[in-house]
Design a protein around this motif. Structure first.
Motif, PDB file in Angstrom:
ATOM      1  N   SER A 254       0.820  -1.209   0.000  1.00  0.00           N
ATOM      2  CA  SER A 254       0.000   0.000   0.000  1.00  0.00           C
ATOM      3  C   SER A 254       0.860   1.266   0.000  1.00  0.00           C
ATOM      4  N   LEU A 255       1.936   1.258   0.769  1.00  0.00           N
ATOM      5  CA  LEU A 255       2.814   2.422   0.853  1.00  0.00           C
ATOM      6  C   LEU A 255       3.631   2.619  -0.415  1.00  0.00           C
ATOM      7  N   THR A 256       4.036   1.507  -1.036  1.00  0.00           N
ATOM      8  CA  THR A 256       4.961   1.411  -2.178  1.00  0.00           C
ATOM      9  C   THR A 256       6.408   1.572  -1.704  1.00  0.00           C
ATOM     10  N   PRO A 257       7.336   0.897  -2.384  1.00  0.00           N
ATOM     11  CA  PRO A 257       8.751   1.055  -2.025  1.00  0.00           C
ATOM     12  C   PRO A 257       9.241   2.500  -2.096  1.00  0.00           C
ATOM     13  N   LYS A 258       8.631   3.321  -2.928  1.00  0.00           N
ATOM     14  CA  LYS A 258       9.056   4.716  -3.019  1.00  0.00           C
ATOM     15  C   LYS A 258       8.941   5.418  -1.671  1.00  0.00           C
ATOM     16  N   VAL A 259       7.880   5.125  -0.928  1.00  0.00           N
ATOM     17  CA  VAL A 259       7.669   5.736   0.383  1.00  0.00           C
ATOM     18  C   VAL A 259       8.379   4.963   1.490  1.00  0.00           C
ATOM     19  N   ALA A 260       8.377   3.633   1.395  1.00  0.00           N
ATOM     20  CA  ALA A 260       8.856   2.801   2.498  1.00  0.00           C
ATOM     21  C   ALA A 260      10.292   2.309   2.332  1.00  0.00           C
ATOM     22  N   MET A 352      12.167 -16.547  12.123  1.00  0.00           N
ATOM     23  CA  MET A 352      11.707 -15.219  11.746  1.00  0.00           C
ATOM     24  C   MET A 352      12.748 -14.638  10.783  1.00  0.00           C
ATOM     25  N   TYR A 353      12.349 -13.597  10.049  1.00  0.00           N
ATOM     26  CA  TYR A 353      13.250 -13.025   9.048  1.00  0.00           C
ATOM     27  C   TYR A 353      13.318 -11.514   9.197  1.00  0.00           C
ATOM     28  N   LEU A 354      14.531 -11.006   9.121  1.00  0.00           N
ATOM     29  CA  LEU A 354      14.747  -9.571   9.125  1.00  0.00           C
ATOM     30  C   LEU A 354      14.833  -9.113   7.667  1.00  0.00           C
ATOM     31  N   PHE A 355      13.927  -8.208   7.295  1.00  0.00           N
ATOM     32  CA  PHE A 355      13.852  -7.725   5.916  1.00  0.00           C
ATOM     33  C   PHE A 355      14.131  -6.226   5.855  1.00  0.00           C
ATOM     34  N   GLU A 356      14.522  -5.796   4.671  1.00  0.00           N
ATOM     35  CA  GLU A 356      14.593  -4.369   4.375  1.00  0.00           C
ATOM     36  C   GLU A 356      13.782  -4.112   3.112  1.00  0.00           C
ATOM     37  N   VAL A 357      12.979  -3.060   3.125  1.00  0.00           N
ATOM     38  CA  VAL A 357      12.178  -2.736   1.957  1.00  0.00           C
ATOM     39  C   VAL A 357      13.092  -2.276   0.822  1.00  0.00           C
ATOM     40  N   LYS A 358      12.862  -2.824  -0.350  1.00  0.00           N
ATOM     41  CA  LYS A 358      13.698  -2.503  -1.504  1.00  0.00           C
ATOM     42  C   LYS A 358      13.493  -1.059  -1.967  1.00  0.00           C
ATOM     43  N   LYS A 359      14.500  -0.552  -2.632  1.00  0.00           N
ATOM     44  CA  LYS A 359      14.361   0.723  -3.328  1.00  0.00           C
ATOM     45  C   LYS A 359      13.536   0.478  -4.591  1.00  0.00           C
ATOM     46  N   PRO A 360      12.857   1.499  -5.098  1.00  0.00           N
ATOM     47  CA  PRO A 360      12.047   1.310  -6.307  1.00  0.00           C
ATOM     48  C   PRO A 360      12.824   0.693  -7.466  1.00  0.00           C
TER      49      PRO A 360
END
Length: 406
Positions: A254-260, A352-360
């Motif tokens: 919903s946020l999109t990678p651009k924002v998150a 459990m997994y530690l994630f990072e939101v990708k860049k666009p």
């Protein structure tokens, strides 16, 4: 680790087992509808269909209800389901305050509660129940994952923006404990109404604190709103980091990678982890408007599969405590969470997994959202068994010492 191999031993279910009726209880129209909602009902029905491919004689019905994020509504519906409609087990139940209420009603009626949507670790703490299994995640695991990662990165001062309800309080409590254990400090916190419509004044307080990390102790639509406002206020450009303590893939979509982009988070499931998760998620998306499953929805699928294994093994669903005891006895295995166990306190253990939101620029498609930073073994992610204060643990230890089964 296919489903067929994990239930093959239970393929011959006696026809005398009475039909099983399960209820999926969640938020179907509010801030958590995307996290669970109708998608959890789809996941439950998929689990029933997949299980019945191996155990054809077990009849299972799935019904759905909306608890409106209100404990009184959730508890009342649980009573009606158990007392009048023949429901044997309730699944999902996001919103910790509602989950705690359903947890109590389930114990009173000796039914089964398998929670995949609520976070409070209190479900397996001092008020643990022989009738409840907490499947997907909890506030301790979120604190150990996201909180631990941020502290290791130098984020040793925090300010919390906390939803004023059970989950917000629990995740702030458990993350604070981790921060203090690692030599950090909490500079302050502010409570927000649930649900909240304007996060600006609360984020301004966090900004003014000078804390290196602003911890969002909320979920669903509240988290989405807070992250969007933080982006508009350019908080991270001022040198502060934003930590979402409970974020689902649906939130990031919903946020999109651009924002998150760059947001660090902890989840127990992601659709793109491996071939098995991708295959299930593709099936799910075909049934659910192209949307990939969230961790809560995946937890419903896996929880229903394991519950039905236990029902088949004990040849009935009437005695909830007996079914849950069998769920704890049987090792867990499914395509989404792999192999695991359920402890005596009701806590389901898995990685459990530690994630990072990708860049666009890194995201190749609409649902290509995360890159994996670390896998956290279940034994490290969740609270140690002897630290939760669950009376069932001491009872089991005494039974073992006496040489009898608990």
């Amino acid at each position: 680790m296919g489903l067929a191999s994990s239930v093959a031993a239970l393929a011959q279910v006696p026809a005398r087992i009475a039909p099983v009726k399960i209820g999926v209880l969640n938020d179907r129209s509010g801030v958590y509808a995307d996290i669970s909602g109708e998608g959890s009902v789809v996941a439950a029905r998929m689990a029933v269909e997949d299980f019945r491919q191996q155990a054809r004689d077990l009849a299972v019905e799935v019904v759905a209800g909306d608890h409106q994020n209100k404990p009184a509504v959730g508890a009342a519906l649980a009573r009606v389901w158990y007392d009048r409609e023949g429901i044997d087990a309730i699944f999902d139940v996001p919103t910790s305050s509602v989950a705690l209420a359903v947890h109590q009603v389930t114990r009173e009626r000796n039914k089964v509660f398998v929670d995949s949507g609520a976070g409070t670790a209190d479900l397996t703490g001092p008020d643990c129940s022989p009738n409840t299994v907490h499947w997907t995640f909890d506030t301790v695991a979120l604190a150990n994952g996201t909180g631990g990662a941020m502290v290791k990165r130098g984020g040793d001062t925090w300010f919390f923006v906390t939803a004023d309800y059970a989950f917000g309080e629990a995740v702030q409590r458990d993350t604070t404990a981790l921060i203090l254990r690692n030599g950090g400090k909490v500079l302050g916190s502010v409570k927000t109404p649930f649900p909240a419509s304007d996060f600006v004044p609360y984020l301004r307080q966090a900004q003014a604190s000078g804390a290196k990390v602003i911890g969002l102790a909320n979920a669903g639509g509240d988290t989405i709103g807070a992250v969007r406002e933080a982006a508009r206020l350019r908080l991270t450009e001022g040198g502060q980091a934003l930590a979402g303590l409970l974020i689902f893939s649906s939130d990031i979509h919903s946020l999109t990678p651009k924002v998150a982009q760059g947001l660090v988070l902890t989840e127990p499931f992601y659709w793109d982890l491996n071939d098995a998760t991708r295959a299930f998620s593709d099936r799910f998306a075909r049934r659910f408007g192209g949307r990939k499953p969230t961790a809560a929805q995946a937890g419903v699928y896996a929880g229903v599969i394991h519950y039905l294994k236990a029902v088949a093994a004990v040849q009935g669903a009437d005695d909830g405590a007996r079914v849950v005891a069998k769920m704890k006895e049987l090792p867990t295995e499914d395509p989404l969470f792999g192999k695991g166990t359920i402890r005596v306190d009701g806590r389901k253990i898995h990685d459990m997994y530690l994630f990072e939101v990708k860049k666009p620029a890194e995201s190749r498609s609409e649902w290509d959202l995360y890159k994996t930073l670390a896998t956290i073994p279940g034994t490290e992610a969740f609270r140690p068994l002897d630290q939760g204060g669950c009376p069932l643990v001491a009872k089991a230890a005494q039974a073992q010492a006496d040489g009898v089964r608990p």
